[in-house]
Design a protein around this motif. Structure first.
Motif, short mmCIF file in Angstrom:
data_model
loop_
_atom_site.label_atom_id
_atom_site.label_comp_id
_atom_site.label_asym_id
_atom_site.label_seq_id
_atom_site.Cartn_x
_atom_site.Cartn_y
_atom_site.Cartn_z
N ALA A 80 1.88 -7.37 8.69
CA ALA A 80 2.11 -6.56 7.50
C ALA A 80 0.91 -6.58 6.57
O ALA A 80 0.52 -5.54 6.00
CB ALA A 80 3.36 -7.04 6.77
N VAL A 112 -1.29 -3.25 5.48
CA VAL A 112 -1.49 -2.80 4.10
C VAL A 112 -2.96 -2.91 3.70
O VAL A 112 -3.60 -1.92 3.34
CB VAL A 112 -0.61 -3.61 3.13
CG1 VAL A 112 -0.97 -3.31 1.68
CG2 VAL A 112 0.86 -3.33 3.38
N ASP A 138 -5.47 -1.31 6.31
CA ASP A 138 -5.22 0.11 6.56
C ASP A 138 -4.97 0.38 8.04
O ASP A 138 -5.57 1.27 8.65
CB ASP A 138 -6.37 0.97 6.04
CG ASP A 138 -5.97 2.45 5.92
OD1 ASP A 138 -4.77 2.72 5.78
OD2 ASP A 138 -6.86 3.31 5.99
N PRO A 152 -1.72 1.24 9.90
CA PRO A 152 -0.28 1.51 9.84
C PRO A 152 0.47 1.09 11.09
O PRO A 152 1.66 0.77 11.01
CB PRO A 152 -0.22 3.02 9.62
CG PRO A 152 -1.55 3.55 10.03
CD PRO A 152 -2.52 2.47 9.75
N LEU A 157 1.94 -2.26 10.58
CA LEU A 157 3.17 -2.25 9.80
C LEU A 157 4.36 -2.00 10.72
O LEU A 157 5.43 -2.59 10.54
CB LEU A 157 3.10 -1.18 8.71
CG LEU A 157 2.29 -1.52 7.46
CD1 LEU A 157 2.19 -0.30 6.56
CD2 LEU A 157 2.89 -2.69 6.72
N LEU A 185 5.61 -6.86 -0.64
CA LEU A 185 4.51 -6.15 0.01
C LEU A 185 4.92 -4.73 0.42
O LEU A 185 4.18 -3.77 0.21
CB LEU A 185 4.06 -6.94 1.24
CG LEU A 185 2.75 -6.54 1.92
CD1 LEU A 185 1.57 -6.79 0.99
CD2 LEU A 185 2.57 -7.33 3.22
N VAL A 186 6.11 -4.60 0.99
CA VAL A 186 6.61 -3.30 1.47
C VAL A 186 8.05 -3.15 0.97
O VAL A 186 9.00 -3.53 1.65
CB VAL A 186 6.55 -3.18 3.00
CG1 VAL A 186 6.92 -1.77 3.45
CG2 VAL A 186 5.17 -3.56 3.53
N VAL A 231 2.98 -2.54 -2.22
CA VAL A 231 2.20 -1.38 -1.81
C VAL A 231 3.05 -0.58 -0.84
O VAL A 231 3.48 -1.10 0.18
CB VAL A 231 0.87 -1.79 -1.14
CG1 VAL A 231 0.09 -0.57 -0.70
CG2 VAL A 231 0.04 -2.63 -2.10
N LYS A 232 3.28 0.66 -1.15
CA LYS A 232 4.11 1.50 -0.26
C LYS A 232 3.20 2.29 0.67
O LYS A 232 2.16 2.79 0.27
CB LYS A 232 4.98 2.44 -1.10
CG LYS A 232 6.07 1.72 -1.89
CD LYS A 232 7.02 2.71 -2.52
CE LYS A 232 8.15 2.00 -3.23
NZ LYS A 232 9.14 2.93 -3.81
N LYS A 233 3.68 2.39 1.88
CA LYS A 233 2.97 3.18 2.87
C LYS A 233 3.83 4.34 3.31
O LYS A 233 5.04 4.15 3.49
CB LYS A 233 2.59 2.31 4.08
CG LYS A 233 1.44 1.37 3.79
CD LYS A 233 0.13 2.10 3.79
CE LYS A 233 -1.04 1.16 3.54
NZ LYS A 233 -2.33 1.88 3.57
#
Length: 413
Positions: free
Chosen positions: A81, A85, A88, A90, A93, A151-152, A411-413
């Protein structure tokens, strides 16, 4: 190339190890991660290890010890994770989310129904028909869901990460209260038979304080604070008797507790000074002194029970109260880790950090115990925490930052 620039290639190599060694099969995380890779050649603890951990797969040059430990899976999920984040990536994630799906939906490792065992606690998922509920494992199973939720944030809604962590934490609190007698001593009490470990040792008790502090950073609780401060008063009675391994756990617990408002910052400072006093100036190593679980020696880098936790502890303390001596230790530690990362041309080794490095031989070695030493290569406890440490180092961050919702809003993805 600077240390910071060299970190991403080291992380990439480490993720490849997770995905190619067989320790995470399938490599998307959907069936979790095994405890460790075990090298069999010249392994003096092999017979004892195989007796204790019979579930395994043979890859020729090495074995995968196949039981699924929730703490190892949580630590690995956090490593993925963080890179998803901050790096970078994804796709990492997605791997982290698959590991969480495995933990909460597939392992049957968390007790949600049986009144015979502490509610909301985690056990290993393996072929031994017993239910070991460990203080240390469940402490990580409390802290890391909170870090991941910060974190997410959408994962918190999907898996109820903070809610489940709070339930686990309260069972830890109840166990620690039972283990504390009226004189303020802590022991593996006979009347807490379902809990494994020795809470008088920081390996177990300080990590429990870490878990309670993580919950307090979300919602302050005086009962948890009183227990944490009582525990640290207990540790101070034999403070000088702590080895480098126990001091490393104590540093983590005291630092996060201080961040949560407990009166433990001075204890954390003194523990850091004690650890720095043991550092071998010529090498930057923190000597291996935990003879119960790993070989000992000033030339041995213990990456299962000592060095791996010390770097995280100093990283946390540097966030809370920056000091040049802490940063110097962290800088030297990063350089050492980058230097000793395994680049052997074997999928079971390439990109990993093994359990012990011998600085005199400039090679992995130094001996074996059945849960420690050079021939044990852990997913959690070694590789995932070191991966997290390096990723957070380049962000000037730490577990303190991730756990404190006022410092880190996610931090949202």
């Amino acid at each position: 190339m600077s240390k910071t620039e060299a970190i991403q290639p080291a992380l990439e190599a480490n993720f490849r190890w997770f995905e190619r060694s067989g320790i995470m099969d399938p490599p998307d995380g959907s069936w979790g991660v095994a405890e460790r890779i075990l090298l069999t050649r010249n392994n003096t603890a092999l017979s004892k290890t195989l007796q204790e951990f019979p579930a395994r797969r043979n890859f020729g040059d090495y074995l995968a010890i196949e039981h699924r430990r929730p703490d190892c899976n949580f630590q690995t999920a956090l490593a993925y994770a963080l890179d998803g984040v901050f790096g970078d990536h994804p796709e990492r994630l997605k791997t982290a989310e698959e590991l969480l799906t495995f933990l909460y939906c597939r392992t049957a490792a968390r007790n949600t129904h049986s009144p015979a065992f502490p509610y909301g606690t985690w056990r290993w998922s393996d072929d031994r028909w017993n239910v070991p509920v460990w203080y240390d494992d469940n402490s990580w199973c409390t802290l890391i869901p909170i870090l991941l939720a910060n974190l997410v944030p959408e994962w918190d809604e999907k898996f109820q990460l903070k809610e489940s962590a709070a339930v686990t934490a309260h069972e830890l609190y109840r166990a620690m209260i039972l283990a504390e007698d009226r004189f303020g001593n802590f022991a593996r009490a006979e009347f807490v038979p379902l809990w494994n470990g020795f809470p008088q040792k920081p390996h177990f008790g300080s990590l429990a304080c870490m878990a309670l502090a993580a919950v307090m950073l979300q919602n302050p609780r005086d009962d948890y604070r009183h227990l944490i401060e009582s525990y640290h008063r207990f540790l101070e009675r034999d403070y000088g008797g702590l080895n480098t391994s126990e001091c490393s756990y104590a540093l983590i617990g005291a630092t996060l507790s201080a961040a949560a408002g407990c009166d433990t910052l001075d204890f954390a400072r003194r523990t850091a000074r004690m650890l720095l006093g043991h550092v071998v100036e010529a090498t930057g190593n923190l000597p291996s002194e935990n003879g119960r679980e790993a070989p000992v020696g000033k030339h041995l880098v213990d990456l299962i029970y000592t060095f791996n936790w010390a770097v995280l502890g100093f990283q946390m303390l540097q966030t809370l109260e920056p000091a040049p001596e802490y940063q110097q230790f962290l800088d030297r530690s990063v350089a050492l880790l980058l230097e000793i990362q395994d680049h052997t041309d074997c999928p079971g080794l390439n990109g990993c950090w093994r359990g012990m490095f011998d600085l005199e031989q400039r090679a992995y070695g130094g001996g074996d115990c059945y849960e420690g030493g050079a021939n044990s290569i852990y997913s959690g406890w070694t590789n995932a925490p070191l991966n997290c440490f390096l990723n957070l180092y380049r962000q000037n961050s730490s577990f303190v930052s991730l756990a404190n919702k006022t410092l880190f809003q996610g931090v949202k993805k």
